[in-house]
Scaffold this active site. Structure first.
Site, mmCIF file in Angstrom:
data_model
loop_
_atom_site.group_PDB
_atom_site.id
_atom_site.type_symbol
_atom_site.label_atom_id
_atom_site.label_comp_id
_atom_site.label_asym_id
_atom_site.label_seq_id
_atom_site.Cartn_x
_atom_site.Cartn_y
_atom_site.Cartn_z
ATOM 1 N N TYR A 196 11.935 -3.861 -6.998
ATOM 2 C CA TYR A 196 10.734 -3.779 -7.831
ATOM 3 C C TYR A 196 9.695 -2.739 -7.395
ATOM 4 O O TYR A 196 9.190 -1.994 -8.222
ATOM 5 C CB TYR A 196 10.060 -5.150 -7.893
ATOM 6 C CG TYR A 196 8.726 -5.146 -8.587
ATOM 7 C CD1 TYR A 196 8.613 -4.793 -9.930
ATOM 8 C CD2 TYR A 196 7.562 -5.459 -7.897
ATOM 9 C CE1 TYR A 196 7.384 -4.774 -10.572
ATOM 10 C CE2 TYR A 196 6.322 -5.439 -8.530
ATOM 11 C CZ TYR A 196 6.250 -5.096 -9.865
ATOM 12 O OH TYR A 196 5.036 -5.067 -10.492
ATOM 13 N N ASN B 131 0.437 0.928 5.989
ATOM 14 C CA ASN B 131 1.148 0.110 5.008
ATOM 15 C C ASN B 131 1.943 -0.924 5.792
ATOM 16 O O ASN B 131 2.796 -0.562 6.594
ATOM 17 C CB ASN B 131 2.076 1.001 4.180
ATOM 18 C CG ASN B 131 2.980 0.221 3.238
ATOM 19 O OD1 ASN B 131 4.007 0.729 2.823
ATOM 20 N ND2 ASN B 131 2.620 -0.997 2.892
ATOM 21 N N GLY B 132 1.648 -2.201 5.570
ATOM 22 C CA GLY B 132 2.390 -3.246 6.262
ATOM 23 C C GLY B 132 1.513 -4.437 6.585
ATOM 24 O O GLY B 132 0.398 -4.560 6.079
ATOM 25 N N GLY C 190 -0.537 0.539 -5.019
ATOM 26 C CA GLY C 190 -1.841 -0.078 -4.766
ATOM 27 C C GLY C 190 -2.876 0.481 -5.706
ATOM 28 O O GLY C 190 -2.983 1.698 -5.854
ATOM 29 N N CYS D 71 0.855 -1.181 0.000
ATOM 30 C CA CYS D 71 0.000 0.000 0.000
ATOM 31 C C CYS D 71 0.893 1.234 0.000
ATOM 32 O O CYS D 71 2.095 1.139 0.230
ATOM 33 C CB CYS D 71 -0.859 0.047 1.259
ATOM 34 S SG CYS D 71 -1.934 -1.367 1.443
#
Ligand code: SF4
Length: 479
Positions: free
Chosen positions: A264, A123-124, A49, A22
């Site tokens: 990436y 985020n996580g 996301g 995210c």
């Protein structure tokens, strides 16, 4: 956990990639249109996301929230942004690593607690979520969504009473795993990063007392903020009318920044924990070329994520770089599943070879990673159909042999081709003449003295934080 759960056609990943987690964004900027700036900040983070997006804005007395399913420009119109006045905001773009792809799981989450209102974007991935959720349920908590982010909200809300900081401290003590959080109250912006610093989070200034926090520095650049620094692992940042206060809750534990951000996920123009992503990727290509000297006519990339490493490879090997595969730039990262007889169309929809560049050549094809190996053999076949004489597949990451538990969907170990097959078996299954993965040693060497500051669990199975269980016989070690 991605995929539409309603009656929409099945969507799948176009290329064989780990899925992003995210992106989070936060801004405290009296006098600015914080909803609009959040919109542009989220636009810059869209690569993190694509399932849902949301913005929550605080105006001193209340927090207003707007969120929905889809890409940032699909969720928000100008009218919606104008209906969100205020001086602080947080935003979120989501790909679901936990919790279904469903509107109720879109973020930010908005809650009322004894001290007022609270908006949170995460985020996580929490590794002890099952245990925490059941404790909270036993103690009377009610959950609206299936995200682990709501577990954090509940811990904060229950422990905050009239002092939010107590709740944040309690959540940092209880929650294990990865979290980069942005939080707003009616009059404050807060940011918090887990003690290992798995997921990125950085801080910038607007120069007039305004501050911005974001998953990646590219979002700061987009809204005209100047990068100040990364939020430190274990740090809580509080921004309000008194300025910025930093509370280093925990001494940073063994830093475990996700190394896949560089391979990436992150945008090449971002700077994360002291390293520009573009420069790291370029160096990955150079090291790859040194590790795998090959006699070839051209170097091509699987665009876009393999391109920077491919250029680094070409430069170091003294082999010309050519654009041998063209990417359709108007296609998202997922698409509607083609029928069985149209399967080959899937990859071609996204990438098409340039026959005139490839015909009769010995080709090095650089990609960032192979997850299941489902795309690589299609790409190799495509090149062969164009008259390529030799295909040497080079990956700018080591083989992915273990699942991620910290917010990245790398697939189950059983689906990871490198966990199931030897190097030569992989080479044969994708039909390449040569196959080389960047060594872990080569990858870490790029980071010099800070080489031990990274999580590399998906490559070596050394999990920096205890994972729930060795769900697929992956080795793991504890903190
Ligand atoms: Fe990143 Fe891999 Fe660690 Fe997950 S396991 S946080 S993808 S390095």
């Amino acid at each position: 956990m991605g995929g539409c759960r309603t009656n929409c056609p099945e969507k799948i990943s176009l290329l064989d990639r780990p899925r992003e987690e995210c992106g989070v964004f936060g801004i405290y900027a009296p006098g600015h249109d914080v909803a609009q700036l959040s919109y542009y900040g989220l636009y810059a983070l869209q690569h993190r996301g694509q399932e849902s997006a949301g913005i929550a804005v605080a105006d001193g007395t209340k927090i207003q929230l707007y969120k929905g399913m889809g890409l940032v420009p699909e969720v928000f119109s100008g009218n919606q942004l104008q209906s969100l006045p205020g001086f602080a905001a947080i935003g979120h773009v989501r790909y679901s690593t936990t919790g279904a792809s469903h509107p109720v799981n879109a973020q930010p989450l908005l809650f009322r607690y004894s001290g007022g209102m609270l908006g949170l974007a995460h985020n996580g991935n929490i590794t002890n979520v099952t245990e925490l959720r059941s404790q909270l349920l036993t103690n009377g908590s009610v959950f609206q969504s299936s995200t682990d982010s709501e577990v954090i909200v509940n811990i904060i809300a229950r422990s905050a009473q009239n002092n939010l900081m107590d709740g944040l401290i309690k959540s940092m003590i209880d929650v294990r795993g990865s979290y980069s959080l942005v939080i707003i109250t009616e009059n404050q912006l807060l940011a918090m990063r887990d003690p290992h610093g798995f997921r990125p989070l950085c801080l910038g200034t607007l120069g007039d007392g305004g501050y911005v926090v974001a998953s990646e520095s590219c979002a700061l650049d987009t809204v005209g903020a100047t990068f100040l620094r990364d939020v430190q692992p274990g740090e809580i940042v509080v921004i309000d009318k008194n300025g910025l206060e930093s509370i280093q809750m925990f001494k940073p534990r063994h830093r475990s920044h996700c190394i896949f951000e560089y391979i990436y996920f992150a945008r090449p123009d971002s700077k994360i924990d002291g390293f520009n992503v573009y420069k790291v990727r370029q160096e990955m290509g150079r090291v790859l070329a040194a590790e795998y000297p090959v006699d070839a006519d051209i170097v091509i990339s699987v665009p876009d994520s393999g391109t920077t490493a491919a250029r680094g490879f070409a430069e170091a090997a003294g082999i010309p770089f050519e654009e041998g595969l063209m990417k359709n730039r108007y296609i998202g990262r997922t698409f509607i599943q083609p029928t069985q007889d149209m399967r080959e169309l899937g990859v071609r929809l996204k990438l098409n070879p340039v026959r005139e560049v490839l015909n009769g050549k010995r080709v090095v094809m650089v990609d960032d990673s192979i997850v299941r190996g489902t795309t690589s053999n299609k790409l190799v076949n495509m090149l062969r159909d164009c008259g390529v004489r030799e295909v040497h597949m080079c990956l700018s990451s080591p083989p992915i042999t273990n699942s991620c538990y910290y917010g990245i969907d790398t697939s189950n170990k059983k689906e990871l081709i490198a966990a199931q097959k030897s190097l030569d078996e992989i080479r044969r299954s994708i039909g390449a003449d040569g196959l080389h993965y960047l060594s872990l040693e080569g990858l870490l060497g790029i980071f010099g003295e800070t080489r031990n500051n990274f999580c590399t669990a998906c490559f070596d199975g050394h999990y920096p934080v205890e994972v729930p269980q060795p769900r697929d016989t992956g080795k793991y070690s504890l903190e």
